[in-house]
Enzyme design. Structure first.
Site, mmCIF file in Angstrom:
data_model
loop_
_atom_site.group_PDB
_atom_site.id
_atom_site.type_symbol
_atom_site.label_atom_id
_atom_site.label_comp_id
_atom_site.label_asym_id
_atom_site.label_seq_id
_atom_site.Cartn_x
_atom_site.Cartn_y
_atom_site.Cartn_z
ATOM 1 N N THR A 140 -3.342 55.829 9.274
ATOM 2 C CA THR A 140 -2.457 55.459 8.179
ATOM 3 C C THR A 140 -2.908 54.165 7.509
ATOM 4 O OG1 THR A 140 -0.179 54.737 7.696
ATOM 5 C CG2 THR A 140 -0.997 54.294 9.893
ATOM 6 N N ASP A 141 -2.503 53.978 6.260
ATOM 7 C CA ASP A 141 -2.795 52.715 5.574
ATOM 8 C C ASP A 141 -1.925 51.571 6.075
ATOM 9 O OD1 ASP A 141 -0.364 53.531 4.480
ATOM 10 O OD2 ASP A 141 -1.007 53.369 2.387
ATOM 11 N N GLU A 142 -0.887 51.887 6.844
ATOM 12 C CA GLU A 142 0.027 50.843 7.311
ATOM 13 C C GLU A 142 -0.640 49.882 8.296
ATOM 14 O OE1 GLU A 142 4.111 51.812 8.086
ATOM 15 O OE2 GLU A 142 3.906 53.763 7.104
ATOM 16 N N TYR A 162 5.172 50.797 14.893
ATOM 17 C CA TYR A 162 4.412 52.006 14.543
ATOM 18 C C TYR A 162 3.003 51.664 14.104
ATOM 19 C CZ TYR A 162 2.525 55.525 11.388
ATOM 20 O OH TYR A 162 1.685 56.384 10.742
ATOM 21 N N LYS A 196 -0.737 52.471 15.823
ATOM 22 C CA LYS A 196 -1.803 53.213 15.149
ATOM 23 C C LYS A 196 -3.059 52.363 15.019
ATOM 24 C CE LYS A 196 -2.010 56.746 13.599
ATOM 25 N NZ LYS A 196 -2.518 58.021 14.215
#
Length: 351
Positions: free
Chosen positions: A133-135, A158, A162
């Site tokens: 993810t870009d998060e 989260y 990741k």
């Protein structure tokens, strides 16, 4: 026949990927733990199809993964399995560490053992693709975009979990030579998305006449990626991506959350007007912001575009309209999620 082991293939992105892969005559061994986010209804079209083998199980079960690898001899492993909802990670971070960090470690170890058992040609052809993810990059200001070399700065349990999984994948390549690929995507939307995420949540609450909760001032910005474009990007990276590299996948569609909610309201006003004739924007309610809410994400997908020729094929306006239409046409799928009946059928079919 080409064979891929897909983890998390009953989830939103994984399920769309599995449907696309089987339609193109790839055999899929689909390993999913069927947590709340896993939904066999998404895969109903594949019932009885010999090209789809479903196995209920956890990526952290190294013995199970090793058995599936030995039995099916896949050409690639694609890891979609993850706990992925920020709000849930704030309430219960332990599950995110267990699945996203420990689970990925155990998956990597099982895959490494299988890969080492292959002959030289098999090792060279094999791929492990990790979907992220870009998060992991944190929060942007008003300017700039995330690039593959942007330093990691995760802000939620989260995104931290990741980020850790991404680092493990990178390390298994540099330490052991495992041929890995990593993709970091922006916010996905489209068919079969669990109704806790913004777009399907707003659709369902708008239709039910309920308040439409918008965090803070609603001006948090996300780059929106139609899930079928994301699937095409993953297929392209798997086919031609450079081993050991990361590719950012974005939809080139930055929108404020409030803009997204208002666009959904307008589409529903056209397709399913309220009985009282009032606009659905009147249902919007601003609520207290969640802790650590990142202000803006934006993806620079130039590397993927220049190296591999991928570009999003669906504009945000087209994709959002198609998504609203899908949810209006698939009320049975949605109702089984909302009433929990989709979770009553949990018997795995092990190959």
């Amino acid at each position: 026949m080409t064979t891929w082991l897909v983890t998390g293939g009953a989830g939103f992105i994984g399920g769309n990927f599995v449907l696309d892969a089987v339609a193109s005559d790839v055999k899929i061994v689909n390993l999913d733990a069927l947590t709340y986010a896993g939904n066999r209804d998404t895969l109903a079209a594949l019932e009885g199809d010999p090209r789809h083998v479903f196995v209920q199980g956890d990526i952290g079960d190294r013995a199970l993964v090793a058995r599936l690898l030995a039995e099916h001899q896949p050409d690639a492993v694609l890891n979609f399995a993850a706990e992925s909802h920020v709000d849930r990670s704030i309430d219960g971070p332990g599950a995110f560490v267990q699945t996203n960090v420990v689970g990925t470690f155990n998956l990597l170890e099982a895959v490494r053992g299988f890969w080492r058992s292959l002959d030289a040609a098999g090792q060279a052809a094999f791929r492990f693709l990790h979907v992220s993810t870009d998060e992991v990059y944190g929060s942007l200001g008003d300017e700039g975009q995330f690039r593959e070399d942007t330093p990691y700065a995760p802000n939620s349990p989260y995104s931290a979990s990741k980020a850790a999984s991404d680092h493990f994948v990178r390390a298994w390549h540099h330490t052991y030579g495992l041929p890995v690929l990593t993709t970091n995507c922006s916010n996905n939307y489209g068919p079969f998305q669990f109704p806790e995420k913004l777009i399907p949540l707003v659709i369902q609450k708008a239709l039910a006449g309920e308040p439409l909760p918008v965090y803070g001032d609603g001006r948090n910005v996300r780059d929106w990626l139609y899930v079928k474009d994301h699937v095409a990007a993953i297929r392209r990276v798997l086919e031609a991506g450079r081993v050991g590299e990361t590719y950012n996948v974005g939809g080139d569609a930055e929108r404020q959350n409030i803009e997204v909610v208002k666009a959904i309201c307008a589409l529903l006003d056209q397709r399913r007007p309220r009985e009282d004739g009032q606009p659905r924007e009147s249902q919007i309610t601003f609520v207290k912001d969640r802790p650590g809410h990142d202000r803006r994400y934006a993806i620079d997908a130039g590397k993927l575009q220049s190296e591999l020729g991928w570009r999003p094929s669906v504009s945000f306006e087209q994709g959002l309209a198609a998504t609203v239409d899908w949810y209006l046409a698939n009320t049975a799928w949605v109702e089984r999620v909302l009433d929990g009946s989709y979770r009553l059928e949990r018997i795995g079919q092990e190959a």
